[in-house]
Structures are given as structure tokens and as C-alpha cells.
Design a protein around this motif. Structure first.
Motif, PDB file in Angstrom:
ATOM      1  N   TYR A  36      48.779   3.486  58.142  1.00  0.00           N
ATOM      2  CA  TYR A  36      48.423   4.071  56.844  1.00  0.00           C
ATOM      3  C   TYR A  36      47.159   5.031  57.095  1.00  0.00           C
ATOM      4  N   GLN A  46      50.882   9.499  56.579  1.00  0.00           N
ATOM      5  CA  GLN A  46      51.656   8.485  56.042  1.00  0.00           C
ATOM      6  C   GLN A  46      51.921   7.958  54.534  1.00  0.00           C
ATOM      7  N   ASP A 105      51.084   7.784  66.549  1.00  0.00           N
ATOM      8  CA  ASP A 105      50.626   6.472  65.688  1.00  0.00           C
ATOM      9  C   ASP A 105      49.859   5.394  66.759  1.00  0.00           C
TER      10      ASP A 105
END
Length: 803
Positions: free
Chosen positions: A203, A193, A156
Motif C-alpha cells: 500500500y 494502491q 510492486d
């Protein structure tokens, strides 16, 4: 049975899942593992919250009419110095695949088995690359970021490198490799996600570049992206939680996708792992596993089901962020439905921005949209200009050069000028011994050190506050930047006059001492082709790299006792011209590293090594030029011979002697000025003389020389007149001529060293005529021009560019 019970099972399910995938070395999707990791990292992300997200898509479709949902997309390509920097066509092919799969237009739709054909759905969702960016400017929907560290260890954290608001754009991050840190080995193809579970700034989808689309690095492609986007729209795996119970609120919560006991691979159409298919569903008999579903792991994926379509549409209609994303106003603002908005931006990239003299540079046009014309200008390049879309260029002289591109269609013309875009290094380089103490101001790149971390906070930088016996050094900013890995590359060095060589450098380093394995790793590479390929030649890691005790806060001021000297021996195969070195630091959540006082040295050869003019060179001009060679280990004098005979026995032989001054190749004893020679072919060599006798001769090199008879504006050595104006010029040069007959002509321009930098063949007519050429791409200086004809001889002149 609520879905969160299934998620609680993830904690015990993950290890066996990883073990299974490691056997095949492929982890097709790491979304479940990512969800589990998010729960561990953030107490607010509970199984109950995940259940709430799932429930948004439950029940009948919230939309009673047919209407296509459009999704603006931005693709962030996170590459490593060009590795993984996939082209625009490959990205377009990925968007095409999404649209085909979501609209049931995929070419393999007919392969859905008869039993499942009635349930295969046109999901009525389409995707388009954004044509307007968050600032309202023109875009092609692709952002390219060079970050070697995160590109090869993506999690991430890669999303913070480039992100556009998720209520306006669907974000896809394309990387080289994914590493979510849960161990178990294997290659992760992608992960996603779920909507509303976690920060909206993360996202989207992270995917490997070789799974993006169906051309280029992706080959024929697969359904990884389709699968991951399904997760982003609230779909679970068809094998979620195994066979489950009632299909309405367990498993994947979809009643027209028969449950599967576990993830499976291949394409076994007889596979039937669950026997409760008809509970709560419209199936009246036990059904085989729906291995053709995009949310399975099988290799014959070709459908979403009607129930999955309902879940996706309900998510798009029920989550505020996704409502905004797919709203007609946002779709119109991002202009994704316009098939040809016209030329709006000129842009380009190259395969490498640091090259050596005469290496080929491939320029790649990245302008959009659909330009018809291309006009390039390459300062110092050959060619100087080009109208090709993707030209190849060489640079004859070391320097830093500007590049510009103008593109147009039938309506617009836009331009892009990139100052100091291309760096060209000497093909031979600085001679040994060479030292670098970093006692300079400015950036590393401005002083001959080239980094790959220009757009990041981590990596290599010039450091003004500490050094080994001085006040400055080079350092790697590692503290607080997580796991990073960047490199810094040197300019070129000429080691061809060494019989043995070594690279010494001082360094200082402390580990943070936090956790296990948090020690840095320093590697040193050598290249003999100007950085196209690198060979590892030195490693220092772990406790052996430390010069001071562990320190949890930033290491910023090494004391004099914390500096130590390291030595790398240079193998004999690298004792040649054009050598470069690269330092690479693998910073594993560690502290800062400092480097200073680099020295490249060694034992000099007894044989003189020639440098210039290069062998087979063509020189011209009524001027003085210099024979140059490298110093030897010792001598009384150097003997220099120049002759028209390769055996040096003709009466025209000229011989010079130069008193030996020492081991430096920059002293005046390693060069000899030549002037007043006639046109012709010449051979030359240098001997190391001791007590009156030459002990070793160099190799024999040759060059062709053509003299120029004058320096006036008009020179008439041919049967026609030839005048240049204005001279000096800022770039555009006019040629006024008067030919006696129609003829074939060749115009050649050389720099002052005799290198050809422009050549053109054309026809001339009889009589007086004037033509012009634009040399604004050339640097300031003196140039030699020759106009040679087939029947009327040749004339030469000089011109000066000054601005």
C-alpha cells in the motif's frame, strides 16, 4: 449502477488508454492499469471487493467535527548508484506541496474558477516525515536503497526492498523509471494502491524522482504525488467510467465534481464533455468539466472538492489500517509534529565510493536534525580533517580508508565511523598482461572487483564451487530473481605500452527456456576516467550467449564443455593508463552466468613508457628512489639517462644500462634506483637499445628534488631549532621550535614518495614555542616534514606513525 461494472470495463478500456498516452509519451497515472493487473494476478481481488472498498467512503462524512488528520510518512529512495538519489530538501519540498494542496494553502488556489470556488475544500489532512523508525530509533523519514535494476524498472517488486508497516507509516517509493509491464510505451509518472484492495505491505505510492517535489530533479514540480495520494485515500479519477449515471454510485462517486467523458490534458476551460452533471448533485445546470481538480489529468490542477474531502475522511475513519495510521498515539510516537527534535544521528554519503588517486570526492552530510557543528576525519585524505558541512577531499595514495563524522548542536554530539568506506585505486593501474582467475577467498570488493548489488540477493558474487579449469569463478545470481541488471567494475589497468589490445574471458551460461525473451544480455564497457563515464564496447545476447541447453532449475555447476572464450578488442583510444572495465548482465528472468580467466593483453610498443616519478613531481629526502617505466616489445638493453639539462648534454649526466629480461613490466629491468644526487631539477628518459644503438627514446620527464641532511630528531639547517616528539607517534605530533624573530611559516608534510599530503601557513613569534598537529588520519608509515620560514630558512625532519 454499481462501480464494479466500470471496473469490468477496464479490460477493454486499457488498450485504448495506453494508445492515447503513448502518443504524448506520458502516462500521468497508471493506477487504473495497476488495479486491472492486480485482478488478473490475484483471483481474490474481485470487482465486488473493489466495490466494497469504494462503499466505505460513500455517504455523508463520518466525522461531525473539524479535526486535522496527521499522516506519518516514510520515503524510500530506490536509486541506481546515485542516479535518482534525490536530496532531503527535495523530499521536504514534496511533503510541503502535499500539505499545501490538502489544506488548500496552495499558491494557485485563487485560480479555481468562480463556479467551483464554493466546492473547493480544505481536506484537513497533513503529512510529516517520521522522526522515529519501526525499531524506535531516530530517523529523518527517508530510506535510501541502491538497486539499479528495480530503480529503472519499478513495479510492486520495488516495495519489498524497503517497507515500513503501513498501519504506522504512509509509504512512498521514489524511483527512476516505472515499468508495470502492460506495454504500449510511454513514461509512467506514478501509480498508487487503493486502501484495502491488495496486500497492505504494498500500500502506498510509487513515483518517479523527477515528479517528487518542486526543486532538484523535479524542477518546478507538478501534482503527481497529490493525485496518487488521493487514490490511496479512496479517490477515483474525475473521468472514471465516463459520464456515468447517478453521481452517488457511479463515475468517481463524488457529486460536486462534474463527470468527464474521458481523460483530458492541457487546460481548456471551455471543455464540457458530459451533460448529466445535475443528476443526483447540487448542480442545477450543466457545468464545465472540473479540470482544476487534482484527480483529473489536466495541467491546471489546484483543488480537491468538499465531496472528495468527505470520501477521504470516511476512508481514514472507516478502514482499520488507516485509523491506526492517523491515530493521535501513532502520530505522537512518530514525532512528526516536533519541528526541531535536535541532533540525533550523524550520517553521510559520497558521490562515488571508488575513485582513483587525486580525484575529487564530494562528501555530503546527511545528518539530522539541524546540526550546527561538523567535524570530519579522513584517513589518508587531503584534508585530513574538516569542519565544513560538505567537504571535498582527494586521496594521494591508493588504499582503503576510514571516514568519521561528528555533528552537534547546543545540546548533543553524535558520531558515525565508517570503516573501509572509501576505496582509492592507482591512477595508472596494473600493467599488461593482466590475468584474473578468481582463485581467492573473500568478497569481490576485497579483491579489486566492485559491485553495485551489495544489498541484494541478485547480482555478481565470488563463486567457490566451479571455474574454467579451476574451482572458483565470478557469477551472476540470476535464477529466481526476476528481471535484474547489475554490474561489476574492475580496478585500473595501464595499457599505455600497447599498440593493440584485447580482453579475453571464459564464460558459461544457460537460459531457463521459460517463456519468450527470457535470455540474458551481457554488456562490457570501458572507462578512461576511473569509472565516471563508460563506453559500451561489447554485447552478447540471446542464443549467442548460451553455452549449454536450457535449464529451468538453477545453473550451478558448469561442466568443462560448457565454458567458452570470448574476446573483446580494445580500441586504440583506450590504450592508455587508468583504464577500467565493467561487466553488466541484463538478467531477464533467466539463469545464472559464470565468468572466469579474464586476461588483458596485447602487442607491446617499441617506445618505452615512463611511469614514475610522475612528470613535474617534487621529491625530497636523503633516500633512494626509483625510476620506473613499462616494458617494450624487445630490446638488448634499456639505457637510462638522468641530467640537469633537458638535452642531456651536461657534464652532470648520469647513464645506466639495464639488461632486457622480457615483456613483463614488473621485472627489475624496468626500474633503476637513484641515490646520492644533489638538490635540483632533473630530467630523465629511457631508450630501447638494440645492437649497441638506441632505437627509440621515451618522452622526457622532469622532477624537482630536495635532499634532507639527516634523520636525527633535531635538524638545524635553518636559523632556528626544530624538534619532533613523540617520534614514533600514533597520530598527535608536537613541534618544539625556537625562532629568532617573528616570521611567516609554512609547514609541509610529504609521504615517502614525495607527495604533499598536508600544508599549512601561519605566523610564528620569536622565542621558544611548542605547537601540535593531529595526524591520526594518516596511515602507518614514514613521513617527511619541512618547516620553512620567510626570513630564517627551513629545517626538515622525518617522523614515523605506528599503531
Amino acid at each position: 449502477m454499481k462501480f464494479y461494472f466500470s471496473l469490468l470495463l477496464v479490460a477493454t478500456f486499457v488498450p485504448s488508454f495506453i494508445s492515447i498516452k503513448a502518443q504524448t509519451n506520458i502516462i500521468k497515472c497508471a493506477t487504473d492499469e495497476h488495479v486491472h493487473h492486480m485482478m488478473q494476478e490475484d483471483p481474490a481481488l474481485t470487482p465486488e471487493l473493489f466495490e466494497e472498498v469504494m462503499e466505505i467512503s460513500d455517504g455523508p462524512m463520518t466525522q461531525s467535527f473539524r479535526s486535522v488528520k496527521y499522516v506519518p510518512v516514510v520515503v524510500h529512495v530506490i536509486h541506481s548508484n546515485g542516479v535518482g538519489d534525490i536530496d532531503y530538501e527535495q523530499i521536504e519540498s514534496a511533503i510541503d506541496m502535499l500539505n499545501e494542496d490538502f489544506r488548500r494553502l496552495n499558491s494557485d488556489a485563487s485560480q479555481t474558477r468562480t463556479a467551483f470556488q464554493p466546492y473547493a475544500a480544505d481536506s484537513e489532512v497533513e503529512f510529516g516525515l517520521a522522526k522515529v523508525d519501526p525499531s524506535g530509533q531516530c530517523t529523518n523519514g527517508v530510506v535510501r536503497v541502491n538497486n539499479p535494476s528495480l530503480s529503472f524498472a519499478a513495479d510492486d517488486a520495488v516495495k519489498s526492498l524497503s517497507y515500513w508497516p503501513s498501519d504506522e507509516y504512509f509509504n512512498i517509493w521514489v524511483v527512476n523509471e516505472i515499468d508495470l509491464g502492460f506495454g504500449g510505451g510511454g513514461i509512467i509518472l506514478g501509480y498508487a494502491q487503493f486502501p484495502g484492495f491488495g496486500s497492505w505491505s504494498t500500500y502506498g505510492v510509487v513515483i518517479r524522482h523527477d515528479r517528487m517535489g518542486r526543486i532538484g530533479t523535479a524542477g518546478f514540480g507538478d501534482r503527481t504525488l497529490t493525485h496518487e495520494v488521493g487514490h490511496c485515500f479512496n479517490l477515483s479519477h474525475t473521468f472514471q467510467s465516463g459520464c456515468g449515471s447517478n453521481c452517488n454510485n457511479s463515475g468517481d462517486r463524488v457529486c460536486d465534481t462534474p463527470p468527464s467523458a474521458q481523460d483530458t490534458y492541457g487546460c481548456n476551460f471551455s471543455q464540457n464533455t458530459c451533460s448529466n452533471d445535475q443528476i443526483g448533485s447540487s448542480f442545477t445546470t450543466d457545468m464545465p468539466d472540473q479540470i482544476e481538480n487534482y484527480m483529473s489529468y489536466d495541467d491546471c490542477q489546484n483543488m480537491f472538492s468538499l465531496g472528495q474531502k468527505t470520501r477521504m475522511i470516511n476512508a481514514l475513519n472507516g478502514i482499520s489500517q488507516l485509523i491506526s495510521l492517523t491515530s493521535p498515539s501513532n502520530v505522537a510516537d512518530k514525532d512528526i509534529l516536533n519541528p526541531n527534535p535536535g541532533v540525533c544521528k550523524a550520517d553521510f554519503e559520497v558521490d562515488r565510493r571508488v575513485v582513483c588517486e587525486n580525484q575529487i570526492v564530494q562528501y555530503n552530510d546527511q545528518s539530522y536534525f539541524n546540526p550546527i557543528t561538523h567535524n570530519w576525519s579522513f584517513t589518508g585524505g587531503d584534508p585530513i580533517t574538516s569542519t565544513l558541512q560538505n567537504p571535498s577531499v582527494t586521496y594521494a595514495v591508493a588504499g582503503v580508508y576510514d571516514v568519521s563524522l561528528s555533528v552537534g548542536d547546543n545540546t548533543n554530539v553524535v558520531s558515525n565511523f565508517k570503516q573501509d568506506f572509501m576505496t582509492v585505486l592507482e591512477d595508472r593501474g596494473s600493467t599488461s598482461p593482466v590475468t584474473e582467475d578468481y582463485e581467492f577467498t573473500g568478497e569481490l570488493r576485497d579483491n579489486g572487483w566492485f559491485v553495485d548489488n551489495e544489498a541484494t540477493g541478485a547480482g555478481w558474487f565470488s563463486y567457490p564451487n566451479a571455474g574454467s579449469g579451476s574451482t572458483r569463478s565470478m557469477y551472476y545470481n540470476a535464477h529466481g530473481n526476476g528481471e535484474t541488471k547489475f554490474s561489476v567494475e574492475s580496478s585500473t589497468y595501464d595499457l599505455s605500452n600497447l599498440t593493440s589490445g584485447q580482453l579475453d574471458f571464459d564464460y558459461a551460461y544457460r537460459s531457463t527456456g521459460v517463456g519468450s525473451g527470457e535470455l540474458g544480455l551481457l554488456r562490457l564497457y570501458i572507462s578512461t576516467d576511473c569509472g565516471q563515464n563508460w563506453a559500451l564496447n561489447y554485447i552478447n545476447a540471446g542464443a549467442g550467449l548460451q553455452t549449454g541447453s536450457n535449464q529451468s532449475w538453477p545453473f550451478t555447476f558448469p561442466s568443462s564443455t560448457e565454458w567458452t572464450t570470448a574476446t573483446m578488442n580494445i580500441p586504440g583510444v583506450y590504450l592508455r593508463e587508468g583504464v577500467r572495465f565493467k561487466f553488466e548482465f541484463d538478467a531477464r528472468n533467466t539463469n545464472n552466468l559464470f565468468i572466469d580467466n579474464i586476461m588483458v593483453s596485447g602487442s607491446l610498443t617499441d617506445k618505452p613508457v615512463l611511469v614514475s616519478p610522475v612528470n613535474q613531481a617534487s621529491l625530497s629526502g636523503a633516500m633512494t628512489f626509483t625510476l620506473d617505466w613499462l616494458a617494450t616489445s624487445s630490446a638488448d638493453e634499456y639505457v637510462v639517462q638522468l641530467d640537469t639539462d633537458s638535452l642531456f648534454t651536461s657534464p652532470a649526466k648520469i647513464e645506466y644500462t639495464k639488461t632486457y629480461l622480457g615483456s613483463s613490466s614488473t621485472d627489475t629491468d624496468t626500474e633503476q634506483d637513484i641515490s646520492g644526487i644533489a638538490s635540483g631539477t632533473y630530467f630523465w628518459r629511457v631508450g630501447r637499445q638494440v645492437t649497441g644503438a638506441v632505437q627509440q627514446w621515451s618522452d622526457v620527464w622532469k622532477f624537482d628534488y630536495s635532499s634532507i641532511t639527516g634523520v636525527e630528531d633535531i635538524l638545524e639547517s635553518g636559523a632556528f631549532s626544530f624538534q619532533l616528539f613523540p617520534n614514533p607517534t600514533t597520530g598527535e605530533l608536537n613541534f618544539k621550535t625556537d625562532f629568532t624573530e617573528r616570521d611567516a611559516a609554512e609547514l609541509t608534510v610529504r609521504d615517502i614518495s614525495g607527495r604533499v599530503i598536508f600544508i599549512e601557513n601561519f605566523q610564528v613569534n620569536s622565542g621558544g614555542q611548542t605547537f601540535s598537529r593531529d595526524f591520526s588520519g594518516l596511515a602507518n608509515g614514514l613521513y617527511l616534514v619541512e618547516l620553512r620560514t620567510e626570513k630564517q630558512g627551513a629545517v626538515s625532519n622525518k617522523f614515523l606513525i605506528t599503531r
